[in-house]
Scaffold this active site. Structure first.
Site, PDB file in Angstrom:
ATOM      1  N   PRO A 147      40.609  40.190  30.331  1.00 42.84           N
ATOM      2  CA  PRO A 147      40.684  41.688  30.447  1.00 42.84           C
ATOM      3  C   PRO A 147      41.402  42.072  31.657  1.00 42.84           C
ATOM      4  CG  PRO A 147      38.369  41.024  31.150  1.00 42.84           C
ATOM      5  CD  PRO A 147      39.227  40.009  30.634  1.00 42.84           C
ATOM      6  N   MET A 148      42.767  42.852  31.787  1.00 40.96           N
ATOM      7  CA  MET A 148      43.362  43.358  32.951  1.00 40.96           C
ATOM      8  C   MET A 148      43.683  44.756  32.581  1.00 40.96           C
ATOM      9  SD  MET A 148      46.017  40.120  33.543  1.00 40.96           S
ATOM     10  CE  MET A 148      46.156  40.003  31.744  1.00 40.96           C
ATOM     11  N   ALA A 149      43.278  45.541  33.654  1.00 42.77           N
ATOM     12  CA  ALA A 149      43.249  46.876  33.658  1.00 42.77           C
ATOM     13  C   ALA A 149      44.874  47.474  33.593  1.00 42.77           C
ATOM     14  CB  ALA A 149      42.965  47.578  34.859  1.00 42.77           C
ATOM     15  N   LYS A 208      31.645  38.970  32.280  1.00 37.29           N
ATOM     16  CA  LYS A 208      32.586  38.521  32.927  1.00 37.29           C
ATOM     17  C   LYS A 208      32.211  38.955  34.513  1.00 37.29           C
ATOM     18  CE  LYS A 208      37.487  37.919  33.716  1.00 37.29           C
ATOM     19  NZ  LYS A 208      37.514  37.951  35.086  1.00 37.29           N
ATOM     20  N   GLN A 231      36.007  45.643  26.615  1.00 35.63           N
ATOM     21  CA  GLN A 231      35.168  45.287  27.873  1.00 35.63           C
ATOM     22  C   GLN A 231      34.661  46.880  28.223  1.00 35.63           C
ATOM     23  OE1 GLN A 231      36.533  44.664  32.160  1.00 35.63           O
ATOM     24  NE2 GLN A 231      35.615  42.542  31.616  1.00 35.63           N
ATOM     25  N   GLY A 236      40.513  31.900  36.645  1.00 31.77           N
ATOM     26  CA  GLY A 236      41.170  31.892  38.137  1.00 31.77           C
ATOM     27  C   GLY A 236      42.315  31.027  38.156  1.00 31.77           C
ATOM     28  N   CYS A 267      35.380  43.089  38.438  1.00 29.92           N
ATOM     29  CA  CYS A 267      36.344  43.759  39.033  1.00 29.92           C
ATOM     30  C   CYS A 267      36.081  43.777  40.601  1.00 29.92           C
ATOM     31  CB  CYS A 267      36.733  44.854  38.221  1.00 29.92           C
ATOM     32  SG  CYS A 267      37.950  45.902  39.031  1.00 29.92           S
TER      33      CYS A 267
END
Length: 341
Positions: free
Chosen positions: A16-18, A140, A70, A202, A100
């Site tokens: 998940p990436m904003a 996460k 998420q 990562g 986050c």
């Protein structure tokens, strides 16, 4: 790899990436080889449920299953309500954000800031799992708040006892942000004791690194984030390498042109033309980073105000590349960090 009743086609998951993992991007990554994609985080603040942004993030029309959403927040009751809201709107897996590192998230004691309060972690996880018993809940997180407080072993134990069905671990602490190299030793330690699937995350930015991390950690799956920005075909490359031990050739320029055009059309349709053009700019920049002549192209691209001018510029740029090269050709070799940036 299986989460709840959902058996994934492989063990490659989009992180998940904003501002990145919207529906068009998730669909594209799934089409190009990802086994699952997690949505950008949705706030637990119920006052925002009526906003256009929240409605758009809850739009899963036509999305390939499983649909993982998420949620982020610090209040157990509100997180439970957010989980219920998203399940009622099509979510098939609920993922909880405790990883986050952004200040605007941590300043309201959400995201990785929760790692400083194990009691609150427990209350949130139990509340969300109880609120949506019909769907699996995943988590996460990071290794801990800082190097002196690497609490991942305890958090993993709390997660499993609370009913979490899979745990994704980014190999840095919150204090590390995205600096330095991800550390996988603690992920391996957690995996050796866990009774639920563990997902390593990562700095996984090449097929070779994917294999290394899976072997080093013993993880059930890996999660790829920044390395997929502008290179969504990385999932099929990793999948092929993990199955065969061989590298796929670089994609042809013609195919990347087609992938980008399809992606742009999806963005315009999803956001509307005005917002779609703005959102498209960062994706075009990622797709073209390092390519011959791309620096001037990206600068010019940010000045174009309409769908028509944006598409024409993309067609012109890739048309020139196709006339010179069959496959992607970079002005200078990008190192692994640049490919993941």
């Amino acid at each position: 790899m299986q989460i709840g009743t959902y058996k994934l086609k492989n063990n490659l998951i989009v992180a998940p990436m904003a501002g990145v993992t919207d529906r068009p991007f998730r669909q594209l990554c799934k089409r190009l080889g990802a086994g699952m994609a997690v949505s950008e985080m949705v706030t637990s603040n119920s006052l925002l449920y009526g906003s256009a942004k929240t409605r758009r993030r809850a739009n899963h029309e036509g999305e390939v299953e499983p649909i993982s959403v998420q949620i982020a927040g610090a209040d157990p009751k509100m997180m439970a309500e957010a989980a219920r809201y998203n399940v009622d709107n099509g979510a098939q897996i609920i993922d909880i954000n405790m990883g986050c590192p952004a200040k605007k998230i941590c300043n309201v004691l959400a995201g990785s800031a929760l790692l400083r309060d194990e009691s609150l972690v427990t209350r949130i996880l139990e509340a969300v799992v109880k609120a949506v018993p019909e769907v699996p809940v995943t988590l996460k997180t990071r290794l801990g708040w800082d190097k002196a407080n690497r609490s991942i072993a305890l958090v993993a134990r709390i997660a499993e006892q609370s009913g979490i069905q899979a745990l994704a671990i980014h190999g840095r602490t919150r204090a590390c942000m995205y600096h330095g190299d991800a550390q996988y030793d603690l992920i391996a330690e957690v995996k050796s004791r866990a009774g639920i699937p563990i997902i390593a995350n990562g700095d996984i930015n090449t097929p070779e690194k994917a294999k290394q991390v899976l072997e080093q950690t013993g993880a059930d799956a890996i999660m790829i984030g920044r390395a997929a920005q502008g290179r969504p075909w990385i999932f099929r490359e990793m999948d092929y390498f993990l199955k065969t031990g061989m590298r796929l050739p670089q994609p042809e320029v013609a195919e990347i042109h087609d992938v980008l055009r399809d992606h742009l059309q999806d963005l315009y349709a999803f956001y509307g033309e005005e917002t779609g053009v703005r959102v498209a700019r960062k994706h075009i920049s990622w797709y073209t980073k390092g390519l011959v002549g791309s620096a001037n192209f990206r600068h010019m691209m940010n000045q174009l105000p309409t769908v028509e001018t944006q598409l024409q510029a993309v067609n012109d740029f890739f048309g020139q590349l196709r006339a010179q090269h069959d496959r992607l050709h970079y002005e200078e070799e990008l190192d692994e960090w640049e490919l993941a940036a």
